[in-house]
Design an enzyme around this catalytic site. Structure first.
Site, PDB file in Angstrom:
ATOM      1  N   HIS A 113       1.254  -1.314  -0.252  1.00  0.00           N
ATOM      2  CA  HIS A 113      -0.065  -0.530  -0.268  1.00  0.00           C
ATOM      3  C   HIS A 113       0.782   0.945  -0.254  1.00  0.00           C
ATOM      4  O   HIS A 113       1.949   1.513   0.655  1.00  0.00           O
ATOM      5  CB  HIS A 113      -0.533  -0.177   1.579  1.00  0.00           C
ATOM      6  CG  HIS A 113      -1.492   1.189   1.746  1.00  0.00           C
ATOM      7  ND1 HIS A 113      -2.390   1.436   0.486  1.00  0.00           N
ATOM      8  CD2 HIS A 113      -1.464   2.540   2.811  1.00  0.00           C
ATOM      9  CE1 HIS A 113      -3.182   3.410   1.053  1.00  0.00           C
ATOM     10  NE2 HIS A 113      -2.263   3.639   2.555  1.00  0.00           N
ATOM     11  N   CYS A 168      -4.276   1.705  -4.759  1.00  0.00           N
ATOM     12  CA  CYS A 168      -3.735   2.980  -4.111  1.00  0.00           C
ATOM     13  C   CYS A 168      -2.105   3.759  -4.554  1.00  0.00           C
ATOM     14  O   CYS A 168      -1.782   5.025  -5.156  1.00  0.00           O
ATOM     15  CB  CYS A 168      -3.115   2.606  -2.430  1.00  0.00           C
ATOM     16  SG  CYS A 168      -2.650   0.909  -2.672  1.00  0.00           S
TER      17      CYS A 168
END
EC number: 3.4.-.-
Length: 168
Positions: free
Chosen positions: A38, A108
């Protein structure tokens, strides 16, 4: 001639698996993965990221993910905070609406890569952006795809960006 203000741009990298990908990927996928990444962009004293809730911000390291596992120096930008926030608002109304989120194809890391290029002209590291295709290139990844496609990730602890007066 006066030199423009330069603002540092950082990529915060978090391993969502907390080390499990490194240990289990050879068994499950038949190839080594270092993490399930992430990412977010830190600029103008805030951290910006994209998830199933759209574009969010928080103080650096301020999500429940805690501090990042690593920080990559992406470079510097001349883009002011005001212009950057206008840019994010337009992204949040177009390419990066919450409903556009997809774990493999629009996530993301897609957001971080787009924003890094806007701010600095540089992409984020390919070991991050190539991860979905690495997973999907394995039989186990293909078998899990229907389940994984339904997963929506929104790290808790951020505030939605680009929604006037807190509207959702």
């Amino acid at each position: 001639m006066e030199s423009p203000n330069l603002y540092p741009v950082k990529l915060y990298v978090y391993d969502l698996s907390k080390g499990l990908a490194r240990r289990l990927s050879p068994i499950m996928l038949g190839k080594q993965l270092e993490g399930i990444w992430h990412t977010s962009i830190v600029v103008h004293k805030d951290e910006f990221f994209f998830g199933s809730g759209g574009i969010s911000s928080c103080p650096p390291g301020g999500t429940l993910l805690g501090p990042p596992d690593s920080v990559v120096d992406v470079g510097n930008t001349e883009v002011t905070e005001e212009i950057f926030l206008e840019y994010l608002s337009s992204l949040g109304e177009s390419l990066f609406r919450g409903e556009a989120y997809n774990l493999f194809e629009h996530n993301c890391n897609t957001f971080s890569n787009e924003v890094a290029q806007f701010l600095t002209g540089r992409k984020i590291p390919s070991y991050i952006t190539d991860l979905p295709s690495e997973v999907l290139s394995t039989p186990f990844g293909q078998a899990l795809r229907p389940l994984l496609d339904s997963i929506q990730i929104q790290p808790p602890g951020g505030n939605t960006v680009g929604r006037p007066n807190g509207q959702s």
